[in-house]
Design a protein around this motif. Structure first.
Motif, short mmCIF file in Angstrom:
data_model
loop_
_atom_site.label_atom_id
_atom_site.label_comp_id
_atom_site.label_asym_id
_atom_site.label_seq_id
_atom_site.Cartn_x
_atom_site.Cartn_y
_atom_site.Cartn_z
N MET A 1 0.85 -1.18 0.00
CA MET A 1 0.00 0.00 0.00
C MET A 1 0.88 1.23 0.00
N GLY A 2 0.89 2.01 -1.05
CA GLY A 2 1.60 3.27 -1.07
C GLY A 2 0.64 4.38 -0.71
N GLU A 3 1.18 5.48 -0.28
CA GLU A 3 0.31 6.59 0.11
C GLU A 3 0.96 7.89 -0.31
N LEU A 4 0.15 8.83 -0.72
CA LEU A 4 0.63 10.15 -1.11
C LEU A 4 -0.26 11.18 -0.46
N GLU A 5 0.35 12.05 0.33
CA GLU A 5 -0.36 13.21 0.87
C GLU A 5 0.64 14.35 0.86
N THR A 6 0.31 15.40 0.15
CA THR A 6 1.23 16.52 0.02
C THR A 6 0.42 17.81 -0.09
N ARG A 40 5.32 12.65 -7.30
CA ARG A 40 4.52 12.35 -8.48
C ARG A 40 3.97 10.93 -8.37
N VAL A 41 2.75 10.76 -8.85
CA VAL A 41 2.13 9.44 -8.91
C VAL A 41 1.33 9.34 -10.21
N THR A 42 1.39 8.18 -10.84
CA THR A 42 0.60 7.92 -12.04
C THR A 42 -0.43 6.86 -11.69
N LEU A 43 -1.67 7.14 -12.00
CA LEU A 43 -2.80 6.28 -11.68
C LEU A 43 -3.59 5.96 -12.94
N ASP A 44 -4.29 4.86 -12.92
CA ASP A 44 -5.16 4.51 -14.05
C ASP A 44 -6.56 4.23 -13.51
N PRO A 45 -7.32 5.30 -13.24
CA PRO A 45 -8.66 5.11 -12.68
C PRO A 45 -9.56 4.36 -13.64
N VAL A 46 -10.26 3.38 -13.12
CA VAL A 46 -11.22 2.63 -13.92
C VAL A 46 -12.61 2.87 -13.35
N THR A 87 -0.20 -1.59 -4.90
CA THR A 87 0.57 -0.49 -4.32
C THR A 87 0.52 0.76 -5.18
N LEU A 88 0.45 1.89 -4.53
CA LEU A 88 0.54 3.19 -5.18
C LEU A 88 2.01 3.52 -5.33
N ASP A 89 2.46 3.75 -6.55
CA ASP A 89 3.86 4.00 -6.82
C ASP A 89 4.14 5.51 -6.83
N VAL A 90 4.68 6.02 -5.73
CA VAL A 90 4.96 7.45 -5.58
C VAL A 90 6.43 7.69 -5.86
N GLU A 91 6.71 8.69 -6.71
CA GLU A 91 8.09 9.01 -7.09
C GLU A 91 8.41 10.45 -6.73
N GLN A 92 9.68 10.76 -6.68
CA GLN A 92 10.09 12.16 -6.56
C GLN A 92 9.84 12.81 -7.90
N GLY A 93 9.18 13.97 -7.89
CA GLY A 93 8.84 14.67 -9.12
C GLY A 93 9.91 15.66 -9.52
N SER A 94 9.58 16.42 -10.56
CA SER A 94 10.55 17.40 -11.07
C SER A 94 10.24 18.81 -10.60
#
Length: 95
Positions: A1-6, A40-46, A87-94
């Motif tokens: 489980m990844g999480e992003l809150e910013t 940054r996170v990329t999602l594919d909502p269905v 899992t939510l794949d959260v990366e460092q953005g630009s």
């Protein structure tokens, strides 16, 4: 489980531009990339997607300001048979 809150302070125009980009990505039915606060996170909502809107105001006697906020939440389910697939794949953005 990844999480992003910013969070990040932006002007009204900058927030509008951000939300327009998100809306355009959702409309195209392709993966959605969100970037804020250097992450940054990329999602594919269905579909179907549950759309939740929450608003609140916080003020107490003696305060000279009231904190007001709204939160948007999109919820969907995707196929996953392992924790890694979910899992939510959260990366460092630009930014």
């Amino acid at each position: 489980m990844g999480e992003l809150e910013t969070e990040e302070r932006r002007t009204r125009a900058e927030v509008a531009t951000y939300l327009h980009r998100l809306a355009d990505q959702l409309e195209e039915d392709d993966p959605v990339t969100l970037e804020l606060g250097g992450r940054r996170v990329t999602l594919d909502p269905v579909g179907p997607i549950t759309f939740k809107l929450e608003g609140e105001s916080d003020w107490a006697e003696g305060d000279s300001e009231a904190k007001q906020s709204i939160e948007f939440e999109l919820v969907w389910w995707r196929d996953a048979t392992t924790a890694e697939e979910g899992t939510l794949d959260v990366e460092q953005g630009s930014e």
